[in-house]
Design an enzyme around this catalytic site. Structure first.
Site, PDB file in Angstrom:
ATOM      1  N   ASP A  43     -10.671 -26.930   1.599  1.00 29.98           N
ATOM      2  CA  ASP A  43     -10.222 -28.285   1.950  1.00 29.98           C
ATOM      3  C   ASP A  43      -8.791 -28.235   2.467  1.00 29.98           C
ATOM      4  O   ASP A  43      -7.858 -27.964   1.721  1.00 29.98           O
ATOM      5  CB  ASP A  43     -10.285 -29.176   0.705  1.00 29.98           C
ATOM      6  CG  ASP A  43      -9.852 -30.613   1.010  1.00 29.98           C
ATOM      7  OD1 ASP A  43     -10.730 -31.449   1.269  1.00 29.98           O
ATOM      8  OD2 ASP A  43      -8.629 -30.892   0.988  1.00 29.98           O
ATOM      9  N   TYR A  48      -1.340 -30.860   6.451  1.00 31.08           N
ATOM     10  CA  TYR A  48      -0.860 -29.748   5.614  1.00 31.08           C
ATOM     11  C   TYR A  48      -0.211 -28.657   6.478  1.00 31.08           C
ATOM     12  O   TYR A  48       0.433 -27.751   5.958  1.00 31.08           O
ATOM     13  CB  TYR A  48      -1.986 -29.113   4.785  1.00 31.08           C
ATOM     14  CG  TYR A  48      -2.737 -30.063   3.863  1.00 31.08           C
ATOM     15  CD1 TYR A  48      -2.273 -31.349   3.603  1.00 31.08           C
ATOM     16  CD2 TYR A  48      -3.923 -29.672   3.243  1.00 31.08           C
ATOM     17  CE1 TYR A  48      -2.976 -32.212   2.775  1.00 31.08           C
ATOM     18  CE2 TYR A  48      -4.614 -30.526   2.404  1.00 31.08           C
ATOM     19  CZ  TYR A  48      -4.135 -31.794   2.179  1.00 31.08           C
ATOM     20  OH  TYR A  48      -4.841 -32.640   1.352  1.00 31.08           O
ATOM     21  N   LYS A  73      -8.741 -33.023   7.825  1.00 33.24           N
ATOM     22  CA  LYS A  73      -8.517 -34.478   7.817  1.00 33.24           C
ATOM     23  C   LYS A  73      -7.621 -34.904   8.988  1.00 33.24           C
ATOM     24  O   LYS A  73      -6.737 -34.152   9.409  1.00 33.24           O
ATOM     25  CB  LYS A  73      -7.847 -34.903   6.498  1.00 33.24           C
ATOM     26  CG  LYS A  73      -8.488 -34.303   5.268  1.00 33.24           C
ATOM     27  CD  LYS A  73      -7.882 -34.787   3.972  1.00 33.24           C
ATOM     28  CE  LYS A  73      -8.365 -33.968   2.792  1.00 33.24           C
ATOM     29  NZ  LYS A  73      -7.606 -32.719   2.548  1.00 33.24           N
ATOM     30  N   HIS A 106      -7.718 -39.322   6.679  1.00 30.75           N
ATOM     31  CA  HIS A 106      -6.875 -38.948   5.544  1.00 30.75           C
ATOM     32  C   HIS A 106      -6.378 -40.161   4.754  1.00 30.75           C
ATOM     33  O   HIS A 106      -6.278 -40.128   3.534  1.00 30.75           O
ATOM     34  CB  HIS A 106      -5.689 -38.108   6.053  1.00 30.75           C
ATOM     35  CG  HIS A 106      -5.081 -37.210   5.034  1.00 30.75           C
ATOM     36  ND1 HIS A 106      -4.512 -36.002   5.349  1.00 30.75           N
ATOM     37  CD2 HIS A 106      -4.939 -37.322   3.695  1.00 30.75           C
ATOM     38  CE1 HIS A 106      -4.045 -35.431   4.253  1.00 30.75           C
ATOM     39  NE2 HIS A 106      -4.294 -36.216   3.239  1.00 30.75           N
ATOM     40  N   LEU A 185      -6.741 -31.852 -11.413  1.00 33.25           N
ATOM     41  CA  LEU A 185      -5.975 -31.456 -12.604  1.00 33.25           C
ATOM     42  C   LEU A 185      -4.718 -32.315 -12.737  1.00 33.25           C
ATOM     43  O   LEU A 185      -3.784 -31.945 -13.462  1.00 33.25           O
ATOM     44  CB  LEU A 185      -5.615 -29.960 -12.514  1.00 33.25           C
ATOM     45  CG  LEU A 185      -6.826 -29.026 -12.353  1.00 33.25           C
ATOM     46  CD1 LEU A 185      -6.392 -27.592 -12.077  1.00 33.25           C
ATOM     47  CD2 LEU A 185      -7.710 -29.080 -13.594  1.00 33.25           C
ATOM     48  N   LYS A 227      -6.498 -26.680  -6.764  1.00 30.48           N
ATOM     49  CA  LYS A 227      -5.637 -25.757  -6.031  1.00 30.48           C
ATOM     50  C   LYS A 227      -4.877 -24.860  -7.000  1.00 30.48           C
ATOM     51  O   LYS A 227      -4.422 -25.326  -8.056  1.00 30.48           O
ATOM     52  CB  LYS A 227      -4.614 -26.540  -5.209  1.00 30.48           C
ATOM     53  CG  LYS A 227      -3.706 -25.650  -4.377  1.00 30.48           C
ATOM     54  CD  LYS A 227      -2.390 -26.301  -4.046  1.00 30.48           C
ATOM     55  CE  LYS A 227      -1.416 -26.159  -5.186  1.00 30.48           C
ATOM     56  NZ  LYS A 227      -0.111 -26.774  -4.894  1.00 30.48           N
ATOM     57  N   SER A 228      -4.773 -23.585  -6.677  1.00 30.01           N
ATOM     58  CA  SER A 228      -3.831 -22.702  -7.355  1.00 30.01           C
ATOM     59  C   SER A 228      -3.494 -21.574  -6.400  1.00 30.01           C
ATOM     60  O   SER A 228      -4.347 -21.155  -5.624  1.00 30.01           O
ATOM     61  CB  SER A 228      -4.422 -22.120  -8.638  1.00 30.01           C
ATOM     62  OG  SER A 228      -3.494 -21.209  -9.184  1.00 30.01           O
ATOM     63  N   VAL A 229      -2.272 -21.085  -6.463  1.00 27.65           N
ATOM     64  CA  VAL A 229      -1.941 -19.935  -5.612  1.00 27.65           C
ATOM     65  C   VAL A 229      -2.030 -18.644  -6.423  1.00 27.65           C
ATOM     66  O   VAL A 229      -1.778 -17.566  -5.891  1.00 27.65           O
ATOM     67  CB  VAL A 229      -0.527 -20.079  -4.996  1.00 27.65           C
ATOM     68  CG1 VAL A 229      -0.494 -21.234  -4.002  1.00 27.65           C
ATOM     69  CG2 VAL A 229       0.538 -20.260  -6.061  1.00 27.65           C
ATOM     70  N   ARG A 233      -5.826 -17.873 -11.888  1.00 33.12           N
ATOM     71  CA  ARG A 233      -6.193 -19.294 -12.063  1.00 33.12           C
ATOM     72  C   ARG A 233      -7.298 -19.711 -11.097  1.00 33.12           C
ATOM     73  O   ARG A 233      -8.143 -20.528 -11.435  1.00 33.12           O
ATOM     74  CB  ARG A 233      -4.972 -20.190 -11.880  1.00 33.12           C
ATOM     75  CG  ARG A 233      -4.040 -20.133 -13.070  1.00 33.12           C
ATOM     76  CD  ARG A 233      -2.880 -21.082 -12.862  1.00 33.12           C
ATOM     77  NE  ARG A 233      -2.037 -21.166 -14.033  1.00 33.12           N
ATOM     78  CZ  ARG A 233      -0.855 -21.765 -14.045  1.00 33.12           C
ATOM     79  NH1 ARG A 233      -0.395 -22.323 -12.933  1.00 33.12           N
ATOM     80  NH2 ARG A 233      -0.147 -21.820 -15.141  1.00 33.12           N
TER      81      ARG A 233
END
Ligand code: NAD
Length: 282
Positions: A43, A48, A73, A106, A185, A227-229, A233
């Site tokens: 996504d 972004y 979007k 969006h 989250l 999302k996590s970088v 995780r």
């Protein structure tokens, strides 16, 4: 990966990977890692400014296109019939794709009716397999549905234990619109990860709070895009299909709802003006 069938028969994975606020120079690596741990829905958004990097990661992965589900979007500055069509083409080019799985408006600001007319055409032509909206409160959603031919397949809205959107989900279900959760989250805000009830449920299943929250959303029939970088995780967040919350556990989470946003009120005039006038390099 379980899938949900949208109102036009297209299937969307119930869990995907969001890339909001991931800097363009890190995005290729992060998305490569996400694809490696099993995410198939990515996504992103023109706003972004990382679509090109997403596209490079997809190309490099060698994963067959029909196994991936790519969402992007349209930003407010590109609303309107002609500009939306051009913005779609730019997004597609940046992503290096020849069709999109899901194209979303969006924000419900500016000439989004014009944008929707363009998107209906893109959908009819097969350039966007599904089209939908984001951040639409029920009044604007119903109006858009009632005065257009194609009903949005998805409305992606902030949804998490502190902002549960139960009544909105009922309305969307009745109208054939799939709820997609952004910020599942709650960006980790308001002590989500240390909440007593969520921790008790997590301990009972030998899982983390993040996994419990994602599982709770999925059991409500909601599509999630955490999302996590951090690769550990990312792997944790996708590992939510080997346990099930009981009805009692689902009921214990229900009272956490505050009924309001932890991030943005899309009906607050200041937010509307700030978001609507924000320009990106789209
Ligand atoms: P999120 O709720 O997914 O929270 C992300 C944050 O939670 C991470 O930055 C990390 O700090 C933390 N986190 C993630 N996994 C964790 C774990 N297992 N344990 C502990 N901490 C963890 O927030 P988000 O990124 O804003 O939302 C997800 C995606 O939704 C975005 O990346 C984007 O694709 C989409 N989104 C859409 C809109 C929209 O207007 N349509 C707005 C915001 C986000």
């Amino acid at each position: 990966m379980p899938k949900v069938t949208l109102n036009n028969g297209i299937q969307i994975p119930v869990l995907g990977f969001g890339v909001y606020t991931i800097a363009p120079e890190h995005t290729e690596q992060v998305v490569t890692e996400a694809l490696a741990v099993g995410y198939r829905l990515i996504d992103t958004a023109a706003a972004y400014e990382n679509e090109e990097a997403v596209g490079r990661a997809i190309a490099k992965s060698g994963i067959p296109r029909d196994e991936l589900f790519v969402t992007t979007k349209l930003w407010v500055q590109d609303a309107g019939d002609d500009s939306a069509k051009r913005a779609f083409e730019r997004s597609l080019r940046r992503l290096g794709l020849d069709y999109l799985d899901l194209y979303l408006i969006h924000q419900p600001f500016g000439d989004y009716y014009g944008a929707w007319r363009a998107m209906q055409n893109l959908n009819r032509q097969g350039a966007a397999r599904a089209i939908g909206v984001s951040n639409f409160y029920p009044d604007r959603l119903v109006d858009l549905i009632d005065h257009n031919e194609i009903t949005p397949a998805v409305n992606q809205i902030e949804t998490h234990p502190y902002f549960q959107r139960g009544a909105e989900q009922d309305l969307m279900r009745n109208r054939g619109v799939q709820l997609g959760s952004w910020g599942p989250l709650a960006h980790g805000r308001d002590d989500l990860f240390t909440h007593r009830i969520l921790n008790e449920i997590a301990t009972a299943h030998g899982k983390s709070v993040a996994q419990v929250v994602l599982r709770w959303l999925i059991q409500r029939g909601i599509v999630v895009i955490p999302k996590s970088v951090r690769p550990e995780r990312m792997a944790e967040n996708v590992d939510v299909f080997d346990f099930r919350l009981t009805e009692d556990e689902m009921n214990r989470i229900a009272p956490l709802d505050t009924g309001s946003s932890s991030v943005f009120d899309h009906r607050d005039p200041q937010s509307v003006s700030w978001l609507g006038n924000h320009r990106f390099n789209t």
